[in-house]
Write an enzyme that holds these catalytic residues in place. Structure first.
Site, short mmCIF file in Angstrom:
data_model
loop_
_atom_site.label_atom_id
_atom_site.label_comp_id
_atom_site.label_asym_id
_atom_site.label_seq_id
_atom_site.Cartn_x
_atom_site.Cartn_y
_atom_site.Cartn_z
N HIS A 18 -6.52 7.75 -4.91
CA HIS A 18 -7.24 8.63 -5.52
C HIS A 18 -8.89 8.28 -5.52
O HIS A 18 -9.77 9.02 -5.36
CB HIS A 18 -6.85 9.51 -6.59
CG HIS A 18 -5.46 10.13 -6.62
ND1 HIS A 18 -4.43 9.90 -7.35
CD2 HIS A 18 -5.12 11.11 -5.61
CE1 HIS A 18 -3.48 10.59 -7.08
NE2 HIS A 18 -3.92 11.67 -5.99
N LYS A 54 5.64 21.41 -8.62
CA LYS A 54 5.85 19.90 -9.35
C LYS A 54 5.77 20.40 -10.83
O LYS A 54 5.11 21.09 -11.39
CB LYS A 54 4.58 19.15 -9.05
CG LYS A 54 4.50 18.54 -7.42
CD LYS A 54 3.51 17.65 -7.46
CE LYS A 54 3.51 16.87 -6.02
NZ LYS A 54 2.32 16.00 -6.00
N ARG A 57 -3.70 10.83 4.03
CA ARG A 57 -3.09 9.76 4.16
C ARG A 57 -2.06 9.59 5.67
O ARG A 57 -2.02 8.40 6.32
CB ARG A 57 -2.03 9.05 3.23
CG ARG A 57 -2.72 9.29 1.93
CD ARG A 57 -1.80 9.00 0.85
NE ARG A 57 -1.06 10.11 0.84
CZ ARG A 57 -0.02 10.63 0.07
NH1 ARG A 57 0.61 9.53 -0.54
NH2 ARG A 57 0.76 11.69 0.05
N SER A 103 1.58 8.99 -6.51
CA SER A 103 1.89 9.23 -7.88
C SER A 103 3.46 8.79 -8.28
O SER A 103 3.93 8.26 -9.35
CB SER A 103 1.39 10.38 -8.66
OG SER A 103 -0.15 10.46 -8.30
#
Ligand code: COA
Length: 158
Positions: A17, A41, A90, A128
């Site tokens: 990030h 989430k 990514r 994360s």
């Protein structure tokens, strides 16, 4: 003044990030790192904890501020005169997911463009959840998150 937002759940913020935030700060006059809710989430860190960690992690990066919002990203963008939503990509699977969100946000907030920045290859595998898992089992996360928040993350998740 060109304002951008880097939205995410940041549970917690990673070096991946930070790379995107730093590069966005080179392109825009003001970049807001925005902790937003992803309803799919369940986060481990509270929004306040995530903001505090981000504030420490972005210390020294000019033109960057931190905020949180529970609502539609498009509404935040409209309320704050933001012209760009910056996302890191990514992989092709990131793109599939982000492309759908970009189209939805474009429809909801037509004055804001989504800007994709390709992730640094060094951070391509960092996420994360990976960090949460390593720290939960007592592993060392110092290669994956900014140095000044390592201790707090490891202590909190162990
Ligand atoms: N380098 C390394 N890792 C990265 C990265 C990068 N450049 N960019 C993202 N990641 C990782 C994150 O760590 C995260 O990992 P995790 O799944 O293990 O937690 C994962 O990639 C996805 O992160 P993020 O980009 O933060 O996506 P998200 O799904 O958590 O957040 C929101 C998406 C919060 C921006 C989106 O749900 C949102 O806008 N919510 C607000 C409500 C709304 O407007 N909904 C409609 C959207 S059209």
């Amino acid at each position: 003044m060109k304002k951008a937002v880097c939205p995410g759940s940041f549970d917690p913020i990673t070096n991946g990030h930070i790379d995107i935030i730093k590069r966005a700060a080179e392109l825009f006059d003001e970049v807001t790192v925005l902790v937003v809710t992803n309803p799919d989430k369940k986060c481990v860190f509270s929004p306040e904890e995530r903001c505090r960690l981000i504030e420490k992690a972005v210390e020294g990066i000019n033109g960057v501020k931190v905020d949180s919002f529970s609502g539609l990203l498009a509404d935040y963008v409209k309320q704050n005169g933001i012209s760009a939503i910056v996302k890191g990509i990514r992989s092709s699977s990131d793109f599939e997911y982000e492309f759908q969100m970009a189209l939805a946000n474009r429809s909801l907030a037509p004055n804001a463009e989504t800007v994709f920045i390709t992730a640094d290859p060094q951070n391509m595998y960092v996420s994360s959840s990976l960090i949460r898992q390593i720290a939960a089992f007592g592993g060392n996360v110092s290669d994956f998150v900014p140095k000044n928040i390592v201790e707090e993350i490891e202590k909190r998740l162990k």
